[in-house]
Scaffold this motif. Structure first.
Motif, PDB file in Angstrom:
ATOM      1  N   MET A 285       0.846  -1.174   0.000  1.00 16.65           N
ATOM      2  CA  MET A 285       0.000   0.000   0.000  1.00 16.65           C
ATOM      3  C   MET A 285       0.891   1.236   0.000  1.00 16.65           C
ATOM      4  O   MET A 285       1.865   1.315   0.742  1.00 16.65           O
ATOM      5  N   VAL A 286       0.533   2.197  -0.833  1.00 15.32           N
ATOM      6  CA  VAL A 286       1.269   3.451  -0.906  1.00 15.32           C
ATOM      7  C   VAL A 286       0.784   4.341   0.236  1.00 15.32           C
ATOM      8  O   VAL A 286      -0.411   4.540   0.416  1.00 15.32           O
ATOM      9  N   MET A 287       1.702   4.880   1.033  1.00 12.52           N
ATOM     10  CA  MET A 287       1.340   5.666   2.203  1.00 12.52           C
ATOM     11  C   MET A 287       1.487   7.169   1.979  1.00 12.52           C
ATOM     12  O   MET A 287       0.920   7.957   2.728  1.00 12.52           O
ATOM     13  N   ALA A 288       2.219   7.595   0.966  1.00 12.47           N
ATOM     14  CA  ALA A 288       2.452   9.024   0.740  1.00 12.47           C
ATOM     15  C   ALA A 288       2.479   9.298  -0.752  1.00 12.47           C
ATOM     16  O   ALA A 288       2.718   8.410  -1.568  1.00 12.47           O
ATOM     17  N   GLY A 289       2.219  10.540  -1.107  1.00  5.66           N
ATOM     18  CA  GLY A 289       2.255  10.950  -2.505  1.00  5.66           C
ATOM     19  C   GLY A 289       0.879  10.996  -3.125  1.00  5.66           C
ATOM     20  O   GLY A 289      -0.144  10.881  -2.453  1.00  5.66           O
ATOM     21  N   LYS A 290       0.836  11.140  -4.445  1.00  4.86           N
ATOM     22  CA  LYS A 290      -0.445  11.297  -5.127  1.00  4.86           C
ATOM     23  C   LYS A 290      -1.260  10.011  -5.155  1.00  4.86           C
ATOM     24  O   LYS A 290      -2.466  10.050  -5.357  1.00  4.86           O
ATOM     25  N   ASP A 291      -0.642   8.861  -4.937  1.00  5.31           N
ATOM     26  CA  ASP A 291      -1.348   7.580  -4.923  1.00  5.31           C
ATOM     27  C   ASP A 291      -1.535   7.047  -3.505  1.00  5.31           C
ATOM     28  O   ASP A 291      -1.681   5.838  -3.312  1.00  5.31           O
TER      29      ASP A 291
END
Length: 141
Positions: A1-7
C-alpha cells in the motif's frame, strides 16, 4: 500500500526492488509522463510509465484484515524465521515471503579462491612462534 504521494491509500504489486537506492517500482502507481526522442526502433512521443518510489512511502498489507502494517521477524517452534505483521491494526499473522526474495541471495563459494588463505598458513603463522613460546599450533595439539 502506498502511504504518501499522489497515490496514497492505493495498493499495487511490487515489480522491482532497487536496493542500492532503497526504492521500489509498484505496478500502476506513481505514474509519470516521459518524453522519448524519435530513433530507428522508437517512434518517439510521450509515454506514461511507473517511477520508483522510496521504501519509506510504502507498507505491506496484513493478509488477514487488509490494513497496512509493519513487519517484525519471529521464530517458530521448529526454528524457521518468519515475517509477522505488527502495528496498531495488525492481526499478528504470518506474512509469507515471495519466491523472488528467496532467490536474491548468492550462495557462498565452497572452494578456496586465489586470495583465500589456506588453513596450513593460518596455523603456521602465530604470534609466539618467533620467540620460542608456544604458538597456536602447539596449543592445539
Amino acid at each position: 500500500m502506498v502511504m504518501a504521494g499522489k497515490d496514497a491509500g492505493l495498493t499495487g504489486t511490487v515489480m522491482k526492488v532497487i536496493r542500492a537506492q532503497n526504492r521500489v517500482l509498484i505496478e500502476g502507481r506513481n505514474l509519470v509522463k516521459k518524453h522519448l526522442k524519435k530513433t530507428e526502433g522508437n517512434p518517439g512521443g510521450i509515454i506514461t510509465m511507473e517511477a520508483p518510489m522510496h521504501v519509506s512511502n510504502v507498507q505491506l498489507i496484513d493478509p488477514v484484515n487488509g490494513a497496512p502494517c509493519r513487519v517484525a521477524y519471529r521464530y517458530l517452534e521448529d526454528g524457521t524465521k518468519v515475517r509477522v505483521s505488527t502495528g496498531g491494526t495488525a492481526s499478528g499473522s504470518i506474512i509469507p515471503r515471495p519466491a523472488i526474495l528467496l532467490e536474491r541471495r548468492k550462495p557462498r563459494p565452497t572452494i578456496a579462491g586465489l586470495k583465500d588463505t589456506s588453513k596450513d598458513v593460518v596455523l603456521e603463522r602465530t604470534i609466539g612462534s618467533e620467540n620460542g613460546t608456544p604458538g597456536l599450533p602447539q596449543l592445539l595439539k
